[in-house]
Design an enzyme around this catalytic site. Structure first.
Site, PDB file in Angstrom:
ATOM      1  N   ASP A 154       4.081  -1.697  -7.952  1.00 43.79           N
ATOM      2  CA  ASP A 154       3.610  -3.034  -8.242  1.00 43.79           C
ATOM      3  C   ASP A 154       3.642  -3.841  -6.945  1.00 43.79           C
ATOM      4  O   ASP A 154       4.604  -3.729  -6.178  1.00 43.79           O
ATOM      5  CB  ASP A 154       4.479  -3.692  -9.308  1.00 43.79           C
ATOM      6  CG  ASP A 154       3.663  -4.713 -10.061  1.00 43.79           C
ATOM      7  OD1 ASP A 154       2.756  -4.310 -10.815  1.00 43.79           O
ATOM      8  OD2 ASP A 154       3.881  -5.928  -9.858  1.00 43.79           O
TER       9      ASP A 154
ATOM     10  N   ARG B  77       2.695  -1.216   0.972  1.00 42.74           N
ATOM     11  CA  ARG B  77       2.697  -0.045   0.076  1.00 42.74           C
ATOM     12  C   ARG B  77       3.134   1.199   0.841  1.00 42.74           C
ATOM     13  O   ARG B  77       3.963   1.964   0.359  1.00 42.74           O
ATOM     14  CB  ARG B  77       1.286   0.148  -0.513  1.00 42.74           C
ATOM     15  CG  ARG B  77       1.157   1.346  -1.444  1.00 42.74           C
ATOM     16  CD  ARG B  77      -0.086   1.274  -2.274  1.00 42.74           C
ATOM     17  NE  ARG B  77      -0.143   0.020  -3.008  1.00 42.74           N
ATOM     18  CZ  ARG B  77      -0.909  -1.025  -2.662  1.00 42.74           C
ATOM     19  NH1 ARG B  77      -1.749  -0.951  -1.658  1.00 42.74           N
ATOM     20  NH2 ARG B  77      -0.848  -2.149  -3.349  1.00 42.74           N
TER      21      ARG B  77
HETATM   22  P1  ITT Z   1      -2.082  -0.649 -11.055  1.00 43.96           P
HETATM   23  O1  ITT Z   1      -2.952   0.063 -12.039  1.00 43.96           O
HETATM   24  O2  ITT Z   1      -1.368   0.307 -10.148  1.00 43.96           O
HETATM   25  O3  ITT Z   1      -1.150  -1.685 -11.672  1.00 43.96           O
HETATM   26  P2  ITT Z   1      -3.388  -3.002  -9.881  1.00 43.96           P
HETATM   27  O4  ITT Z   1      -4.684  -3.082  -9.116  1.00 43.96           O
HETATM   28  O5  ITT Z   1      -3.291  -3.730 -11.193  1.00 43.96           O
HETATM   29  O6  ITT Z   1      -3.085  -1.437 -10.067  1.00 43.96           O
HETATM   30  P3  ITT Z   1      -1.006  -4.463  -8.885  1.00 43.96           P
HETATM   31  O7  ITT Z   1      -0.754  -5.003 -10.234  1.00 43.96           O
HETATM   32  O8  ITT Z   1       0.112  -3.796  -8.163  1.00 43.96           O
HETATM   33  O9  ITT Z   1      -2.252  -3.426  -8.887  1.00 43.96           O
HETATM   34  O10 ITT Z   1      -1.530  -5.542  -7.860  1.00 43.96           O
HETATM   35  C1  ITT Z   1      -1.795  -6.858  -8.233  1.00 43.96           C
HETATM   36  C2  ITT Z   1      -2.930  -7.430  -7.437  1.00 43.96           C
HETATM   37  O11 ITT Z   1      -2.464  -7.706  -6.121  1.00 43.96           O
HETATM   38  C3  ITT Z   1      -4.127  -6.500  -7.262  1.00 43.96           C
HETATM   39  O12 ITT Z   1      -5.039  -6.691  -8.299  1.00 43.96           O
HETATM   40  C4  ITT Z   1      -4.706  -6.983  -5.933  1.00 43.96           C
HETATM   41  O13 ITT Z   1      -5.567  -8.051  -6.151  1.00 43.96           O
HETATM   42  C5  ITT Z   1      -3.476  -7.464  -5.187  1.00 43.96           C
HETATM   43  N1  ITT Z   1      -3.012  -6.429  -4.259  1.00 43.96           N
HETATM   44  C6  ITT Z   1      -1.970  -5.575  -4.407  1.00 43.96           C
HETATM   45  N2  ITT Z   1      -1.863  -4.765  -3.355  1.00 43.96           N
HETATM   46  C7  ITT Z   1      -2.870  -5.075  -2.522  1.00 43.96           C
HETATM   47  C8  ITT Z   1      -3.313  -4.578  -1.296  1.00 43.96           C
HETATM   48  O14 ITT Z   1      -2.726  -3.552  -0.699  1.00 43.96           O
HETATM   49  N3  ITT Z   1      -4.369  -5.143  -0.743  1.00 43.96           N
HETATM   50  C9  ITT Z   1      -5.014  -6.177  -1.318  1.00 43.96           C
HETATM   51  N4  ITT Z   1      -4.674  -6.699  -2.488  1.00 43.96           N
HETATM   52  C10 ITT Z   1      -3.612  -6.151  -3.105  1.00 43.96           C
END
Ligand code: ITT
Length: 195
Positions: free
Chosen positions: A70, A176
């Site tokens: 997350d 990450r």
């Molecule tokens: P999961 O299925 O793994 O939960 P997700 O896309 O919903 O995938 P998260 O809940 O961890 O991922 O991330 C929340 C938001 O934060 C995600 O929708 C992105 O907009 C942003 N985010 C997370 N990591 C990022 C990254 O490495 N680069 C850019 N935006 C990121």
């Protein structure tokens, strides 16, 4: 018996995250497979609580040793917003909405935080953390990556945004990759541990 330390199932719906993990794990000779099962994502102010709850729920569903991850973007001038609510904020106001909130704001420091949670049927969940410090750019730049990548310039990245970097380059700086490397070191070092 699974080849512990050699194979990690990654529960995620995000192919970009999975590809980033695949490259990091290759440094440790750990293979990975994407498990697209629906794991609960609770609302909480703390990323670790969210990741742990998802990891526990995923193991209930699949009965396998897994990781979930997350992540969130924390903007200092906005008191850490959107943080744990990054997913919702991205879907609603997006990168352009964040740039509007940051209009005329000089202090543009921000960071990404990542929590990787490992869980298995035999163990309590264990979390690994990673952080990438940087700045919110003045405009969107780049077309690679996902989410807030086009507006985040990591420190030490030569003023490029994550979206102007290849996956390998992003992995040199990203939250990450930091958390995944900590997990991979632990995962590959525990030969005496069983599932
Ligand atoms: P999961 O299925 O793994 O939960 P997700 O896309 O919903 O995938 P998260 O809940 O961890 O991922 O991330 C929340 C938001 O934060 C995600 O929708 C992105 O907009 C942003 N985010 C997370 N990591 C990022 C990254 O490495 N680069 C850019 N935006 C990121």
């Amino acid at each position: 018996m699974f080849p512990r330390g050699r194979l990690a199932f990654f529960v995620t719906s995000n192919l970009h995250k999975f590809n980033e993990a695949r490259q990091v794990f290759s440094e440790y000779k750990v293979a990975t497979a994407m498990l697209k099962i629906k794991a609960v994502e609770i609302q909480d102010d703390n990323l670790e609580n969210i990741a742990k709850a998802s990891a526990i729920d995923a193991v209930k569903t699949c009965g396998l040793p897994i990781i979930v991850e997350d992540a969130g973007l924390f903007i200092e001038a906005l008191n850490g917003f959107p943080g744990p609510y990054s997913s919702y904020v991205y879907r609603t106001i997006g990168t352009i909405g964040i740039l509007k909130l940051m209009k005329n704001v000089d202090k543009r420091d921000a960071y990404f935080q990542s929590v990787v949670a490992f869980n298995s049927p035999e163990e309590a969940p264990k979390c690994f953390h990673g952080k990438a410090k940087g700045k919110i750019s003045l405009e969107e730049r780049g077309s690679l990556g996902f989410g807030f990548d086009p507006i985040f310039e990591p420190s030490g990245g030569g003023n490029r945004t994550f979206a102007e970097m290849t996956t390998n380059e992003k992995n040199e700086h990203s939250h990450r990759a930091g958390a995944l490397r900590k997990f991979a070191k632990w995962y590959t070092s525990g030969s005496k541990r069983r599932f």
